[in-house]
Design an enzyme around this catalytic site. Structure first.
Site: not given
Ligand SMILES: *Cc1c(COP(=O)(O)O)cnc(C)c1O
Length: 356
Positions: A68, A149, A177, A197, A199, A302
């Protein structure tokens, strides 16, 4: 209990079985001129056709990549470079993957483009009205992701695509995603370029596909040999592309069924999490969950100390003045209902313990 499928997914048995014959014994380089090479080339081109059919594309429109991040770099950098005469203004959203946001910011810093980053609402959604207002006569490219994502939000891709097409602006979609979970049709999405992508949909890591509509000019990122019709130099990852094609076909076959199953599991999971995680340290929570066999993630969120707060949660206005403990639990093909029950049990006890 693997609940980090948004980070990467287990390789499916079917994909692995398809790859094995291409990893054992003598293997030819697809560019060589003997029978081993012809076999390798045949496998590569079959995989290309299969991937193309899964997204409504033509096989000539698919370039294989290492995943990706490379796909986004190739399509964005390549399209901007090859279309310089059409303008240098680019529009994207505040919640894109770093491989889009940081790539475009780097180009902006080098003075190659002028960048507009659209805000999102409290759900992480881009407004088509905002996009319309941001278009300039020299806008050359718009890049908006299909599914986020970190929070899973879906963007109004076909509306954005329609608007771009009307205005003659190139439209790139990071579909990494969404692929394998949502029906993907590049015509319906009105995408000129799209990134996949393997995976993220139970294919192997380190391989992906970039779609560029016929006639879309994209300069190569990797230069060297003539592979991929001069669009991406380097000896092809034949087994990887075969595994990717197999995994995508497998996901496409029972997509509707699997989506309903995962929908009900995720509703159960969300419904079962009654406590808020305010005041709980995400690092401690993740470590305690890991010790009890639960693989989760805080997104890129965070966490205390050196890590930056999540740009996605920030753009959604969720971090303002609050101490937060974001926890990302992402499900996949191999998630079982019993695991959800166990995770809910472990989670409530662990959060209670941390607050106690
Ligand atoms: C994982 C991901 C990427 C990057 O893909 P890699 O194959 O890991 O480089 C890009 N965009 C989104 C939305 C992703 O989730």
């Amino acid at each position: 209990m693997y609940l980090d499928n948004a980070a990467t997914t287990r390789l499916s048995r079917r994909a692995m079985a398809a790859m094995l014959p291409l990893m054992e014994g003598e293997q030819g380089n697809p560019s060589s001129l003997h029978s081993y090479a012809r076999e390798a080339r045949k496998a590569l081109e079959r995989a290309r056709g299969q991937v193309a059919r899964c997204i409504g594309a033509d096989e000539g429109e698919i370039v294989f990549t290492s995943g990706g991040s490379e796909g986004n770099n190739y399509l964005l950098r390549g399209a901007i470079e090859a279309n310089r005469d059409r303008g240098s203004h680019v529009i994207t959203s505040a919640v894109e993957h770093p491989s889009v946001l940081n790539t475009l910011r780097a180009l902006e810093k080098q003075g190659r483009i002028q960048l507009t980053v659209l805000p999102v609402d409290g759900y992480g959604r881009v407004s088509v009205v905002d996009l319309f207002a941001a278009l300039q006569p020299d806008t050359v490219l718009v890049s908006v992701m299909l599914a986020n994502n970190e929070v899973g939000t879906l963007q109004p891709i076909s509306s954005i695509g329609n608007l771009c097409r009307e205005r003659g602006v190139l439209f790139h979609v990071d579909a990494v995603q969404g692929a394998g979970h949502l029906p993907l049709d590049v015509q319906a999405l009105r995408a000129d370029m799209l990134t996949l992508s393997a995976h993220k949909f139970h294919g192997p890591r380190g391989v992906g596909a970039a779609y560029a509509r016929k006639g879309t000019q994209v300069a190569p990122l990797m230069t060297g040999g003539e592979q991929e019709k001069h669009r991406r130099a380097g000896t092809e990852n034949v087994a990887g592309t075969v595994g990717m094609a197999e995994a995508l076909m497998e996901q496409t076959e029972d997509m509707e069924q699997e989506r309903e199953r995962l929908q009900s599991l995720s509703e159960k999971l969300i419904g079962g999490i009654l406590s808020t995680f305010e005041g709980v340290s995400p690092d401690e929570l993740l470590a305690l969950l890991d010790m009890q066999g639960v693989a989760a993630s805080a997104g890129s969120a965070c966490t205390a100390g050196s890590n930056e707060p999540s740009h996605v949660l920030q753009a959604m206005g969720l971090l303002d003045g609050r101490r937060c403990a974001p926890l990302r639990l992402s499900l996949g093909r191999y998630t079982k209902a019993e695991e959800i029950d166990r995770v809910l049990d472990i989670l409530s006890k662990t959060v209670a313990r941390l607050r106690g």
